[in-house]
Design a protein around this motif. Structure first.
Motif, PDB file in Angstrom:
ATOM      1  N   PRO A 218       9.590 -36.993  16.361  1.00 16.13           N
ATOM      2  CA  PRO A 218       8.635 -35.900  16.139  1.00 16.13           C
ATOM      3  C   PRO A 218       9.214 -34.698  15.414  1.00 16.13           C
ATOM      4  O   PRO A 218       8.467 -33.881  14.877  1.00 16.13           O
ATOM      5  CB  PRO A 218       8.206 -35.542  17.572  1.00 16.13           C
ATOM      6  CG  PRO A 218       8.334 -36.821  18.328  1.00 16.13           C
ATOM      7  CD  PRO A 218       9.571 -37.461  17.768  1.00 16.13           C
ATOM      8  N   THR A 219      10.551 -34.581  15.337  1.00 10.88           N
ATOM      9  CA  THR A 219      11.155 -33.400  14.717  1.00 10.88           C
ATOM     10  C   THR A 219      12.080 -33.687  13.539  1.00 10.88           C
ATOM     11  O   THR A 219      12.354 -32.793  12.743  1.00 10.88           O
ATOM     12  CB  THR A 219      11.961 -32.607  15.763  1.00 10.88           C
ATOM     13  OG1 THR A 219      12.969 -33.462  16.332  1.00 10.88           O
ATOM     14  CG2 THR A 219      11.051 -32.080  16.865  1.00 10.88           C
ATOM     15  N   VAL A 220      12.559 -34.928  13.403  1.00  8.99           N
ATOM     16  CA  VAL A 220      13.552 -35.235  12.363  1.00  8.99           C
ATOM     17  C   VAL A 220      13.239 -36.582  11.713  1.00  8.99           C
ATOM     18  O   VAL A 220      12.937 -37.554  12.398  1.00  8.99           O
ATOM     19  CB  VAL A 220      14.985 -35.284  12.946  1.00  8.99           C
ATOM     20  CG1 VAL A 220      15.993 -35.655  11.857  1.00  8.99           C
ATOM     21  CG2 VAL A 220      15.364 -33.950  13.574  1.00  8.99           C
ATOM     22  N   ALA A 221      13.323 -36.627  10.376  1.00 14.77           N
ATOM     23  CA  ALA A 221      13.325 -37.885   9.629  1.00 14.77           C
ATOM     24  C   ALA A 221      14.750 -38.130   9.161  1.00 14.77           C
ATOM     25  O   ALA A 221      15.440 -37.187   8.749  1.00 14.77           O
ATOM     26  CB  ALA A 221      12.379 -37.818   8.442  1.00 14.77           C
ATOM     27  N   PHE A 222      15.195 -39.385   9.217  1.00 16.59           N
ATOM     28  CA  PHE A 222      16.596 -39.640   8.900  1.00 16.59           C
ATOM     29  C   PHE A 222      16.761 -40.924   8.105  1.00 16.59           C
ATOM     30  O   PHE A 222      16.018 -41.893   8.281  1.00 16.59           O
ATOM     31  CB  PHE A 222      17.452 -39.698  10.173  1.00 16.59           C
ATOM     32  CG  PHE A 222      16.945 -40.649  11.222  1.00 16.59           C
ATOM     33  CD1 PHE A 222      17.364 -41.982  11.264  1.00 16.59           C
ATOM     34  CD2 PHE A 222      16.044 -40.216  12.183  1.00 16.59           C
ATOM     35  CE1 PHE A 222      16.893 -42.851  12.226  1.00 16.59           C
ATOM     36  CE2 PHE A 222      15.564 -41.085  13.165  1.00 16.59           C
ATOM     37  CZ  PHE A 222      15.987 -42.400  13.192  1.00 16.59           C
ATOM     38  N   LEU A 223      17.733 -40.895   7.203  1.00 15.25           N
ATOM     39  CA  LEU A 223      18.146 -42.051   6.410  1.00 15.25           C
ATOM     40  C   LEU A 223      19.543 -42.416   6.860  1.00 15.25           C
ATOM     41  O   LEU A 223      20.431 -41.555   6.893  1.00 15.25           O
ATOM     42  CB  LEU A 223      18.138 -41.708   4.918  1.00 15.25           C
ATOM     43  CG  LEU A 223      18.702 -42.767   3.955  1.00 15.25           C
ATOM     44  CD1 LEU A 223      17.818 -44.014   3.943  1.00 15.25           C
ATOM     45  CD2 LEU A 223      18.843 -42.196   2.542  1.00 15.25           C
TER      46      LEU A 223
ATOM     47  N   GLU B 177       5.166 -36.586  11.606  1.00 12.34           N
ATOM     48  CA  GLU B 177       4.566 -37.400  10.556  1.00 12.34           C
ATOM     49  C   GLU B 177       4.639 -38.874  10.955  1.00 12.34           C
ATOM     50  O   GLU B 177       5.552 -39.297  11.670  1.00 12.34           O
ATOM     51  CB  GLU B 177       5.284 -37.204   9.217  1.00 12.34           C
ATOM     52  CG  GLU B 177       5.133 -35.813   8.616  1.00 12.34           C
ATOM     53  CD  GLU B 177       3.720 -35.502   8.158  1.00 12.34           C
ATOM     54  OE1 GLU B 177       2.870 -36.418   8.174  1.00 12.34           O
ATOM     55  OE2 GLU B 177       3.476 -34.355   7.782  1.00 12.34           O
ATOM     56  N   ASP B 178       3.667 -39.641  10.485  1.00 14.34           N
ATOM     57  CA  ASP B 178       3.597 -41.082  10.735  1.00 14.34           C
ATOM     58  C   ASP B 178       4.082 -41.804   9.487  1.00 14.34           C
ATOM     59  O   ASP B 178       3.506 -41.638   8.403  1.00 14.34           O
ATOM     60  CB  ASP B 178       2.152 -41.466  11.073  1.00 14.34           C
ATOM     61  CG  ASP B 178       2.001 -42.935  11.458  1.00 14.34           C
ATOM     62  OD1 ASP B 178       2.964 -43.711  11.263  1.00 14.34           O
ATOM     63  OD2 ASP B 178       0.920 -43.299  11.940  1.00 14.34           O
TER      64      ASP B 178
ATOM     65  N   VAL C  90       5.660 -33.133   2.775  1.00 18.21           N
ATOM     66  CA  VAL C  90       6.057 -31.934   3.510  1.00 18.21           C
ATOM     67  C   VAL C  90       7.339 -31.378   2.900  1.00 18.21           C
ATOM     68  O   VAL C  90       8.116 -32.089   2.257  1.00 18.21           O
ATOM     69  CB  VAL C  90       6.285 -32.235   5.004  1.00 18.21           C
ATOM     70  CG1 VAL C  90       4.977 -32.607   5.686  1.00 18.21           C
ATOM     71  CG2 VAL C  90       7.323 -33.336   5.206  1.00 18.21           C
ATOM     72  N   THR C  91       7.556 -30.104   3.099  1.00 20.97           N
ATOM     73  CA  THR C  91       8.792 -29.457   2.665  1.00 20.97           C
ATOM     74  C   THR C  91       9.486 -28.865   3.879  1.00 20.97           C
ATOM     75  O   THR C  91       8.853 -28.533   4.880  1.00 20.97           O
ATOM     76  CB  THR C  91       8.516 -28.347   1.634  1.00 20.97           C
ATOM     77  OG1 THR C  91       7.613 -27.384   2.198  1.00 20.97           O
ATOM     78  CG2 THR C  91       7.913 -28.923   0.374  1.00 20.97           C
ATOM     79  N   GLY C  92      10.795 -28.753   3.793  1.00 23.10           N
ATOM     80  CA  GLY C  92      11.558 -28.217   4.914  1.00 23.10           C
ATOM     81  C   GLY C  92      13.027 -28.156   4.572  1.00 23.10           C
ATOM     82  O   GLY C  92      13.414 -28.121   3.396  1.00 23.10           O
ATOM     83  N   THR C  93      13.859 -28.158   5.591  1.00 20.16           N
ATOM     84  CA  THR C  93      15.304 -28.097   5.403  1.00 20.16           C
ATOM     85  C   THR C  93      15.930 -29.406   5.856  1.00 20.16           C
ATOM     86  O   THR C  93      15.326 -30.186   6.598  1.00 20.16           O
ATOM     87  CB  THR C  93      15.917 -26.933   6.199  1.00 20.16           C
ATOM     88  OG1 THR C  93      15.617 -27.108   7.591  1.00 20.16           O
ATOM     89  CG2 THR C  93      15.355 -25.607   5.712  1.00 20.16           C
ATOM     90  N   ALA C  94      17.153 -29.623   5.412  1.00 21.64           N
ATOM     91  CA  ALA C  94      17.816 -30.882   5.718  1.00 21.64           C
ATOM     92  C   ALA C  94      19.313 -30.672   5.869  1.00 21.64           C
ATOM     93  O   ALA C  94      19.879 -29.689   5.384  1.00 21.64           O
ATOM     94  CB  ALA C  94      17.539 -31.914   4.631  1.00 21.64           C
ATOM     95  N   ASP C  95      19.937 -31.620   6.536  1.00 21.61           N
ATOM     96  CA  ASP C  95      21.384 -31.675   6.654  1.00 21.61           C
ATOM     97  C   ASP C  95      21.835 -32.953   5.967  1.00 21.61           C
ATOM     98  O   ASP C  95      21.509 -34.048   6.419  1.00 21.61           O
ATOM     99  CB  ASP C  95      21.796 -31.680   8.130  1.00 21.61           C
ATOM    100  CG  ASP C  95      23.317 -31.760   8.300  1.00 21.61           C
ATOM    101  OD1 ASP C  95      24.034 -31.685   7.286  1.00 21.61           O
ATOM    102  OD2 ASP C  95      23.767 -31.910   9.452  1.00 21.61           O
ATOM    103  N   GLY C  96      22.546 -32.799   4.873  1.00 20.73           N
ATOM    104  CA  GLY C  96      22.994 -33.968   4.128  1.00 20.73           C
ATOM    105  C   GLY C  96      24.491 -34.009   3.941  1.00 20.73           C
ATOM    106  O   GLY C  96      24.994 -34.726   3.070  1.00 20.73           O
TER     107      GLY C  96
ATOM    108  N   MET D  91      14.411 -29.121   0.801  1.00 14.03           N
ATOM    109  CA  MET D  91      14.033 -30.359   0.133  1.00 14.03           C
ATOM    110  C   MET D  91      12.623 -30.730   0.541  1.00 14.03           C
ATOM    111  O   MET D  91      12.012 -30.100   1.406  1.00 14.03           O
ATOM    112  CB  MET D  91      15.013 -31.490   0.481  1.00 14.03           C
ATOM    113  CG  MET D  91      15.034 -31.892   1.937  1.00 14.03           C
ATOM    114  SD  MET D  91      16.344 -33.095   2.326  1.00 14.03           S
ATOM    115  CE  MET D  91      15.950 -34.439   1.222  1.00 14.03           C
ATOM    116  N   ALA D  92      12.092 -31.754  -0.123  1.00 16.41           N
ATOM    117  CA  ALA D  92      10.753 -32.254   0.173  1.00 16.41           C
ATOM    118  C   ALA D  92      10.853 -33.709   0.624  1.00 16.41           C
ATOM    119  O   ALA D  92      11.743 -34.445   0.202  1.00 16.41           O
ATOM    120  CB  ALA D  92       9.853 -32.144  -1.051  1.00 16.41           C
ATOM    121  N   PHE D  93       9.931 -34.101   1.491  1.00 17.12           N
ATOM    122  CA  PHE D  93       9.873 -35.466   2.003  1.00 17.12           C
ATOM    123  C   PHE D  93       8.437 -35.949   1.839  1.00 17.12           C
ATOM    124  O   PHE D  93       7.497 -35.263   2.239  1.00 17.12           O
ATOM    125  CB  PHE D  93      10.289 -35.488   3.470  1.00 17.12           C
ATOM    126  CG  PHE D  93      10.235 -36.839   4.142  1.00 17.12           C
ATOM    127  CD1 PHE D  93      10.598 -37.992   3.466  1.00 17.12           C
ATOM    128  CD2 PHE D  93       9.831 -36.942   5.470  1.00 17.12           C
ATOM    129  CE1 PHE D  93      10.548 -39.238   4.079  1.00 17.12           C
ATOM    130  CE2 PHE D  93       9.795 -38.177   6.102  1.00 17.12           C
ATOM    131  CZ  PHE D  93      10.154 -39.320   5.412  1.00 17.12           C
TER     132      PHE D  93
END
Length: 206
Positions: free
Chosen positions: A97-102, A120-121, A128-134, A155-157
């Motif tokens: 519910p809070t993080v998308a990950f690769l 998101e499903d 969506v746009t937001g922040t990321a840790d890469g 970044m955008a997802f």
């Protein structure tokens, strides 16, 4: 009765074709600006897009907890002024519910963690746009050599249904099981028509 049977056979064949043409592939993208290096050559503040192709038939889990799409069909990275490469190791896409990950399908840390502004499903279309840790995207094996990405944070997802149009503009290519069902339907239709033609001379002789 015979006309009803023929109509049913045609309907079965049509359903088989229609079901085979439905797209289940989804295209997901992470995009933003990053610095880093590819095969020992550095780049600075270049736009990039990570494109992930996945089949929702491989999607497991629950949108209210964790979804996992594994394995991805392909994962490519396009970096302006640098080139377009693909990951040589299998990868998966996940979402809580809070993080998308690769992350790699084997062992290793997440390559990218994107902090979702809201849930998101992965089986639906969204942007969506937001922040990321890469920062973990370090010396990752690609078709163009080892790739390191340093993300500034924004970044955008996105996700969208993959639309594939054959060169001749026709529909999708049926799966083997769909071919079998269609051949069964058309074969039954042919048998019915041959039976009707065989009965006509007998009726004429009466």
């Amino acid at each position: 009765m015979r006309n009803t049977t023929i109509a049913a056979i045609v309907a079965v064949a049509g359903i088989a074709w229609g079901a085979s043409a439905q797209a289940t592939d989804m295209t997901y993208t992470f995009s933003g600006m990053a610095s880093g290096s590819l095969n020992g050559v550095s780049f600075n503040s270049e736009n990039y897009t990570i494109t992930m192709l996945g089949d929702t038939a491989n999607l497991t889990g629950n949108v209210n907890s964790t979804q996992i799409l594994s394995p991805l069909i392909s994962t490519s990275i396009d970096i302006d002024g640098v080139g377009d490469v693909t990951l040589t190791e299998g990868a998966l896409l996940g979402a809580t519910p809070t993080v998308a990950f690769l992350e790699p399908t084997g062992s290793g840390p997440d390559l990218i963690d994107f902090f979702l502004p809201f849930r998101e499903d992965l089986s639906t279309t969204f942007h969506v746009t937001g922040t990321a840790d890469g920062e973990q995207f370090n010396n990752v094996a690609t078709s163009g050599g080892l790739l390191t990405l340093t993300h500034p944070g924004d970044m955008a997802f996105s996700a969208a249904v993959t639309v594939v149009t054959p060169p001749n503009g026709g529909g999708g290519v049926p799966e083997p099981a769909s071919w079998a069902l269609m051949l069964l339907g058309f074969g039954g239709l042919g048998a019915m028509l041959r039976q009707r033609r065989a009965q006509r001379p007998m009726l004429a002789a009466i």
